[in-house]
Design an enzyme around this catalytic site. Structure first.
Site, PDB file in Angstrom:
ATOM      1  N   ASN A  45       0.842  -1.188   0.000  1.00 27.23           N
ATOM      2  CA  ASN A  45       0.000   0.000   0.000  1.00 27.23           C
ATOM      3  C   ASN A  45       0.880   1.242   0.000  1.00 27.23           C
ATOM      4  OD1 ASN A  45       0.612  -0.818   2.742  1.00 27.23           O
ATOM      5  ND2 ASN A  45      -0.932   0.610   3.501  1.00 27.23           N
ATOM      6  N   ILE A  46       0.412   2.258  -0.699  1.00 24.92           N
ATOM      7  CA  ILE A  46       1.149   3.514  -0.840  1.00 24.92           C
ATOM      8  C   ILE A  46       0.174   4.640  -0.516  1.00 24.92           C
ATOM      9  CG2 ILE A  46       2.481   4.987  -2.399  1.00 24.92           C
ATOM     10  CD1 ILE A  46       2.940   2.318  -4.070  1.00 24.92           C
ATOM     11  N   GLU A  47       0.358   5.254   0.646  1.00 23.47           N
ATOM     12  CA  GLU A  47      -0.564   6.294   1.096  1.00 23.47           C
ATOM     13  C   GLU A  47      -0.186   7.664   0.561  1.00 23.47           C
ATOM     14  OE1 GLU A  47      -1.960   4.297   5.307  1.00 23.47           O
ATOM     15  OE2 GLU A  47      -0.674   6.056   5.380  1.00 23.47           O
ATOM     16  N   CYS A  56      -3.969   0.768  -2.708  1.00 21.00           N
ATOM     17  CA  CYS A  56      -3.872  -0.443  -1.891  1.00 21.00           C
ATOM     18  C   CYS A  56      -2.829  -1.404  -2.457  1.00 21.00           C
ATOM     19  CB  CYS A  56      -5.216  -1.148  -1.855  1.00 21.00           C
ATOM     20  SG  CYS A  56      -6.528  -0.200  -1.065  1.00 21.00           S
ATOM     21  N   GLU A  58      -3.111  -4.588  -3.039  1.00 19.74           N
ATOM     22  CA  GLU A  58      -3.665  -5.488  -4.033  1.00 19.74           C
ATOM     23  C   GLU A  58      -3.645  -4.844  -5.420  1.00 19.74           C
ATOM     24  OE1 GLU A  58      -4.826  -4.597  -1.011  1.00 19.74           O
ATOM     25  OE2 GLU A  58      -6.563  -5.844  -0.498  1.00 19.74           O
TER      26      GLU A  58
END
Length: 134
Positions: A45-47, A56, A58
């Site tokens: 995940n990369i916020e 996300c 996935e």
């Protein structure tokens, strides 16, 4: 799915989780996607400070595979430090449905796991709807 494939995907997802960029939620997630030809793509995940721009784990794995020309998949594993197996969000479920990923392996760092079909996760997906009245 054979047990060896399941375990390998979970281990790859755990590895991918280590690359998570999650400074806002501190909720690191990893995913691993098994292509039909045996290639595995990992994602984390990369916020973003603007949460709507967050991606996300996935979808990161799926988009990496798609961008490299893969279109047929066997399974996807997702792992996080959760009480029970980590369940994909709705957006990820719809993307999994779009790309016909048949088997979803939900797991956590404690060794809990559940294997489900995309139909189990998203029984009434957008693509199943009669949106145009046809």
């Amino acid at each position: 799915m054979i047990k060896q494939d399941v375990q390998q995907l979970i281990e790859c997802a755990i590895e991918a989780r280590q690359q998570s960029y999650s400074p806002y939620s501190n909720f690191a997630v990893g995913a691993a996607l098994l292509c039909e030809d045996g290639t595995i793509y990992k994602g984390c995940n990369i916020e973003n400070a603007s949460y709507g721009l967050t991606n996300c784990a996935e979808r990161t794995a799926i988009f990496k595979a798609i961008s490299e020309g893969h279109r047929k998949f066997k399974a996807l594993a997702v792992v996080a430090d959760t009480e029970g197996p980590c369940s994909p969000c709705g957006a990820c479920r719809q993307v999994m449905k779009e790309f016909k990923i048949p088997t979803i392996i939900m797991a956590n760092l404690k060794g809990n796991m559940e294997i489900v079909s995309i139909k189990d996760l998203l029984p009434f997906s957008f693509s199943d709807c009669d949106v145009m009245g046809k």
